[in-house]
Design a protein around this motif. Structure first.
Motif, PDB file in Angstrom:
ATOM      1  N   ILE A 268      38.741  35.266  43.011  1.00 25.41           N
ATOM      2  CA  ILE A 268      39.353  36.205  43.948  1.00 25.41           C
ATOM      3  C   ILE A 268      38.457  36.294  45.175  1.00 25.41           C
TER       4      ILE A 268
ATOM      5  N   VAL B 114      45.826  35.465  39.818  1.00 24.22           N
ATOM      6  CA  VAL B 114      44.736  35.654  38.852  1.00 24.22           C
ATOM      7  C   VAL B 114      44.257  37.107  38.760  1.00 24.22           C
ATOM      8  N   SER B 115      44.613  37.954  39.726  1.00 21.18           N
ATOM      9  CA  SER B 115      44.055  39.310  39.747  1.00 21.18           C
ATOM     10  C   SER B 115      44.436  40.128  38.514  1.00 21.18           C
TER      11      SER B 115
ATOM     12  N   MET C  16      38.934  31.069  37.507  1.00 19.93           N
ATOM     13  CA  MET C  16      39.693  31.965  38.370  1.00 19.93           C
ATOM     14  C   MET C  16      38.784  32.601  39.417  1.00 19.93           C
TER      15      MET C  16
ATOM     16  N   SER D 120      49.688  35.357  45.740  1.00 16.08           N
ATOM     17  CA  SER D 120      49.193  36.706  45.475  1.00 16.08           C
ATOM     18  C   SER D 120      49.527  37.108  44.040  1.00 16.08           C
TER      19      SER D 120
ATOM     20  N   HIS E 141      34.799  36.102  40.235  1.00  8.13           N
ATOM     21  CA  HIS E 141      35.246  34.978  39.404  1.00  8.13           C
ATOM     22  C   HIS E 141      35.063  35.311  37.922  1.00  8.13           C
TER      23      HIS E 141
ATOM     24  N   ASP F 163      38.012  38.406  48.748  1.00  9.30           N
ATOM     25  CA  ASP F 163      38.401  39.530  49.601  1.00  9.30           C
ATOM     26  C   ASP F 163      37.784  39.335  50.978  1.00  9.30           C
TER      27      ASP F 163
ATOM     28  N   ARG G  72      43.341  39.524  50.637  1.00 12.59           N
ATOM     29  CA  ARG G  72      42.914  39.019  49.328  1.00 12.59           C
ATOM     30  C   ARG G  72      43.558  37.664  49.082  1.00 12.59           C
ATOM     31  N   TYR G  73      42.726  36.698  48.682  1.00 15.12           N
ATOM     32  CA  TYR G  73      43.203  35.360  48.346  1.00 15.12           C
ATOM     33  C   TYR G  73      42.805  35.056  46.907  1.00 15.12           C
ATOM     34  N   GLU G  74      43.749  34.571  46.139  1.00 16.27           N
ATOM     35  CA  GLU G  74      43.497  34.275  44.731  1.00 16.27           C
ATOM     36  C   GLU G  74      43.693  32.782  44.488  1.00 16.27           C
TER      37      GLU G  74
END
Length: 237
Positions: free
Chosen positions: A95, A127-128, A93, A124, A233, A97, A83-85
């Motif tokens: 995300i 924003v999640s 924002m 990490s 997003h 995956d 996962r990259y944010e």
């Protein structure tokens, strides 16, 4: 949670339906799910979820069978769930995956795509925390009240059931995906416009002009990366 699922469904269908890209992504996801557990959806809840999602994208049977057979045969290819944010134009924002057999390559590709298109990758958790993992179904032919009643009778917990255009939308916890599906199936409901596990933004932002153009290009390019499975997003489109 103001996501307009009818609009999202139509846009994704126009871009993804019937394309080699979406089939390849599902093939990889099915293989990973089948390899991590039993290659039988009746005893592998994760595989069952992926297959139901694949159905809504009309993924051909031979793609599904090939991925499951590969897992049954003890395929040696291993994939990491990543996962990259990060952030897009004007603080939007995003995300990303991914399923990758080469973490360094995937990280470099995602970072470069952010950086070259008006965004930047964060750490990490950046924003999640502003998103909620959610199971989403969209169906037609029954009102929200009717759907809610049958789910209550089946003792299935959901977050929300509401109507949007001609569709009834169900939001539930991700671990309730199969329970919702089984409750609907028991009432003869087996076709969905949407059957997804997603990340819903807690609030949405609006972009316009050049910011919106840059944002849409960034999302398109992220989704086109080979290892990327999903992009979420918080921009209202």
């Amino acid at each position: 949670m103001g996501r307009k699922w009818n609009n999202i469904k139509e846009k994704k269908a126009a871009k993804d339906q019937g394309t080699a890209r979406i089939y390849a992504k599902f093939g990889r996801e099915i293989y990973v799910a089948a390899k991590q557990g039993e290659p039988d959806p009746e005893s592998n809840g994760a595989l069952k979820v992926v297959l139901e999602r694949a159905k809504t994208y009309s993924v051909p049977k031979h793609i599904i069978d090939r991925a499951i057979d590969k897992a049954k045969g003890g395929g040696e290819e291993n994939f990491d769930e990543l996962r990259y944010e990060g952030f897009g134009p004007n603080g939007s924002m995003i995300i990303v995956d991914a399923l990758s057999n080469n973490v360094n390559r995937t990280a470099a590709d995602v970072r470069a795509t952010y950086g070259k298109n008006g965004g930047n990758m964060g750490v990490s958790g950046a924003v999640s925390y502003m998103f909620d993992a959610t199971a989403v179904f969209a169906l037609e032919g029954k009102s929200a009240d009717e759907v809610l009643e049958l789910l209550i009778e089946a003792d299935v917990d959901v977050r929300d059931v509401f109507e949007e255009g001609e569709s009834t939308i169900i939001y539930a916890e991700p671990d309730q995906f199969n329970a919702v599906q089984e409750a609907l199936k028991a009432q003869g409901i087996t076709e969905y416009g949407v059957a997804e596990l997603t990340m819903l933004p807690q609030t949405e932002v609006q972009l316009d002009g050049e910011d919106l153009v840059k944002f849409e290009r960034l999302i398109d390019l992220l989704e086109e990366l080979e290892d990327v499975q999903h992009v979420y997003h918080n921009v209202e489109l």
